[in-house]
Motif scaffolding. Sequence first.
Motif, PDB file in Angstrom:
ATOM      1  N   LEU A  52       0.991  -1.166   0.068  1.00 23.16           N
ATOM      2  CA  LEU A  52       0.024  -0.073  -0.140  1.00 23.16           C
ATOM      3  C   LEU A  52       1.120   1.246  -0.022  1.00 23.16           C
ATOM      4  O   LEU A  52       1.480   1.396   0.927  1.00 23.16           O
ATOM      5  CB  LEU A  52      -0.992   0.082   1.026  1.00 23.16           C
ATOM      6  CG  LEU A  52      -1.792   1.301   1.451  1.00 23.16           C
ATOM      7  CD1 LEU A  52      -2.843   1.402   0.188  1.00 23.16           C
ATOM      8  CD2 LEU A  52      -2.555   1.207   2.743  1.00 23.16           C
ATOM      9  N   VAL A  53       0.966   1.940  -0.987  1.00 20.46           N
ATOM     10  CA  VAL A  53       1.688   3.014  -1.210  1.00 20.46           C
ATOM     11  C   VAL A  53       0.750   4.275  -1.588  1.00 20.46           C
ATOM     12  O   VAL A  53      -0.100   4.316  -2.341  1.00 20.46           O
ATOM     13  CB  VAL A  53       2.839   3.017  -2.329  1.00 20.46           C
ATOM     14  CG1 VAL A  53       3.710   4.121  -2.623  1.00 20.46           C
ATOM     15  CG2 VAL A  53       3.617   1.592  -2.240  1.00 20.46           C
ATOM     16  N   ARG A  54       1.241   5.058  -0.956  1.00 22.29           N
ATOM     17  CA  ARG A  54       0.409   6.490  -0.967  1.00 22.29           C
ATOM     18  C   ARG A  54       1.311   7.661  -1.268  1.00 22.29           C
ATOM     19  O   ARG A  54       2.386   7.817  -0.958  1.00 22.29           O
ATOM     20  CB  ARG A  54      -0.340   6.908   0.258  1.00 22.29           C
ATOM     21  CG  ARG A  54      -1.633   6.125   0.716  1.00 22.29           C
ATOM     22  CD  ARG A  54      -1.983   6.552   2.066  1.00 22.29           C
ATOM     23  NE  ARG A  54      -3.225   5.641   2.546  1.00 22.29           N
ATOM     24  CZ  ARG A  54      -4.276   5.772   2.347  1.00 22.29           C
ATOM     25  NH1 ARG A  54      -4.792   6.910   1.521  1.00 22.29           N
ATOM     26  NH2 ARG A  54      -5.188   4.792   2.755  1.00 22.29           N
ATOM     27  N   ALA A  55       0.654   8.720  -2.170  1.00 26.39           N
ATOM     28  CA  ALA A  55       1.313   9.779  -2.596  1.00 26.39           C
ATOM     29  C   ALA A  55       1.288  11.053  -1.553  1.00 26.39           C
ATOM     30  O   ALA A  55       0.574  10.736  -0.417  1.00 26.39           O
ATOM     31  CB  ALA A  55       0.904  10.359  -3.977  1.00 26.39           C
ATOM     32  N   ALA A  56       2.149  12.045  -1.413  1.00 25.42           N
ATOM     33  CA  ALA A  56       2.064  13.045  -0.353  1.00 25.42           C
ATOM     34  C   ALA A  56       0.559  13.362  -0.081  1.00 25.42           C
ATOM     35  O   ALA A  56       0.385  13.865   0.947  1.00 25.42           O
ATOM     36  CB  ALA A  56       2.895  14.229  -0.652  1.00 25.42           C
ATOM     37  N   ASP A  57      -0.291  13.645  -1.219  1.00 22.00           N
ATOM     38  CA  ASP A  57      -1.525  14.102  -1.027  1.00 22.00           C
ATOM     39  C   ASP A  57      -2.456  13.007  -0.515  1.00 22.00           C
ATOM     40  O   ASP A  57      -3.908  13.015  -0.277  1.00 22.00           O
ATOM     41  CB  ASP A  57      -2.228  14.502  -2.361  1.00 22.00           C
ATOM     42  CG  ASP A  57      -2.337  13.778  -3.248  1.00 22.00           C
ATOM     43  OD1 ASP A  57      -2.136  12.350  -3.084  1.00 22.00           O
ATOM     44  OD2 ASP A  57      -2.756  14.084  -4.334  1.00 22.00           O
ATOM     45  N   GLY A  58      -1.984  11.741  -0.144  1.00 19.54           N
ATOM     46  CA  GLY A  58      -2.929  10.517   0.408  1.00 19.54           C
ATOM     47  C   GLY A  58      -3.606   9.766  -0.631  1.00 19.54           C
ATOM     48  O   GLY A  58      -3.837   8.698  -0.503  1.00 19.54           O
ATOM     49  N   THR A  59      -3.195  10.031  -2.216  1.00 11.44           N
ATOM     50  CA  THR A  59      -3.947   9.239  -3.088  1.00 11.44           C
ATOM     51  C   THR A  59      -2.972   7.956  -3.130  1.00 11.44           C
ATOM     52  O   THR A  59      -1.696   7.863  -3.058  1.00 11.44           O
ATOM     53  CB  THR A  59      -3.484  10.037  -4.565  1.00 11.44           C
ATOM     54  OG1 THR A  59      -4.100  11.135  -4.212  1.00 11.44           O
ATOM     55  CG2 THR A  59      -4.098   9.192  -5.630  1.00 11.44           C
ATOM     56  N   ILE A  60      -3.880   6.827  -3.152  1.00 14.33           N
ATOM     57  CA  ILE A  60      -3.210   5.558  -3.448  1.00 14.33           C
ATOM     58  C   ILE A  60      -2.573   5.305  -4.676  1.00 14.33           C
ATOM     59  O   ILE A  60      -3.178   5.676  -5.784  1.00 14.33           O
ATOM     60  CB  ILE A  60      -4.159   4.533  -3.265  1.00 14.33           C
ATOM     61  CG1 ILE A  60      -4.584   4.527  -1.771  1.00 14.33           C
ATOM     62  CG2 ILE A  60      -3.570   2.995  -3.445  1.00 14.33           C
ATOM     63  CD1 ILE A  60      -5.957   3.624  -1.445  1.00 14.33           C
ATOM     64  N   HIS A  84      -4.462  -6.007  -7.923  1.00 19.08           N
ATOM     65  CA  HIS A  84      -3.223  -5.403  -8.097  1.00 19.08           C
ATOM     66  C   HIS A  84      -3.282  -4.044  -8.819  1.00 19.08           C
ATOM     67  O   HIS A  84      -4.085  -3.816  -9.786  1.00 19.08           O
ATOM     68  CB  HIS A  84      -2.265  -6.186  -9.231  1.00 19.08           C
ATOM     69  CG  HIS A  84      -1.946  -7.516  -8.573  1.00 19.08           C
ATOM     70  ND1 HIS A  84      -1.113  -7.788  -7.551  1.00 19.08           N
ATOM     71  CD2 HIS A  84      -2.423  -8.611  -8.818  1.00 19.08           C
ATOM     72  CE1 HIS A  84      -0.855  -8.999  -7.174  1.00 19.08           C
ATOM     73  NE2 HIS A  84      -1.616  -9.506  -7.893  1.00 19.08           N
ATOM     74  N   PHE A  85      -3.006  -2.956  -8.154  1.00 18.67           N
ATOM     75  CA  PHE A  85      -3.179  -1.490  -8.708  1.00 18.67           C
ATOM     76  C   PHE A  85      -1.961  -0.753  -8.613  1.00 18.67           C
ATOM     77  O   PHE A  85      -1.312  -0.736  -7.556  1.00 18.67           O
ATOM     78  CB  PHE A  85      -4.388  -0.871  -7.855  1.00 18.67           C
ATOM     79  CG  PHE A  85      -4.394   0.564  -8.314  1.00 18.67           C
ATOM     80  CD1 PHE A  85      -5.026   1.168  -9.358  1.00 18.67           C
ATOM     81  CD2 PHE A  85      -3.722   1.732  -7.618  1.00 18.67           C
ATOM     82  CE1 PHE A  85      -5.052   2.532  -9.846  1.00 18.67           C
ATOM     83  CE2 PHE A  85      -3.803   2.784  -7.744  1.00 18.67           C
ATOM     84  CZ  PHE A  85      -4.477   3.549  -8.852  1.00 18.67           C
ATOM     85  N   HIS A  86      -1.464  -0.383  -9.883  1.00 18.72           N
ATOM     86  CA  HIS A  86      -0.232   0.453  -9.935  1.00 18.72           C
ATOM     87  C   HIS A  86      -0.452   1.451 -10.644  1.00 18.72           C
ATOM     88  O   HIS A  86      -0.755   1.433 -11.944  1.00 18.72           O
ATOM     89  CB  HIS A  86       1.072  -0.408 -10.249  1.00 18.72           C
ATOM     90  CG  HIS A  86       1.313  -1.471  -9.184  1.00 18.72           C
ATOM     91  ND1 HIS A  86       2.186  -1.403  -8.245  1.00 18.72           N
ATOM     92  CD2 HIS A  86       0.923  -2.715  -9.258  1.00 18.72           C
ATOM     93  CE1 HIS A  86       2.049  -2.426  -7.471  1.00 18.72           C
ATOM     94  NE2 HIS A  86       1.321  -3.284  -8.126  1.00 18.72           N
ATOM     95  N   ALA A  87      -0.417   2.803 -10.140  1.00 21.41           N
ATOM     96  CA  ALA A  87      -0.660   3.957 -11.015  1.00 21.41           C
ATOM     97  C   ALA A  87       0.335   4.472 -11.883  1.00 21.41           C
ATOM     98  O   ALA A  87       1.553   4.120 -11.559  1.00 21.41           O
ATOM     99  CB  ALA A  87      -1.107   5.258 -10.172  1.00 21.41           C
TER     100      ALA A  87
END
Length: 87
Positions: A52-60, A84-87
């Motif tokens: 589970l990885v989030r960007a600085a703004d909390g977006t996964i 599996h989700f990878h942006a």
Amino acid sequence: MGTYAGARFRGQSAPQLDGPGFAAFRGTRADGTQACADAAGDTTADFTVTELVRAADGTITAFDASFVLRCSGPAGPVTTGEVHFHA
């Protein structure tokens, strides 16, 4: 991240649960009934979140999990899968 056992079914319009929950749809039978009805409240799932990885703004930005969904109690139909989700 971690493993969660016995998560309870949560309908899309139901209020948030106190513990881990899930919303799932297994389709509809030919007779129009739901393939995984939860009228008795005994549909559960076990799931493991491995990333589970989030960007600085909390977006996964990345999410990996596996699950086992048990319909209508321990003896009911079982569905297993991975997400599996990878942006």
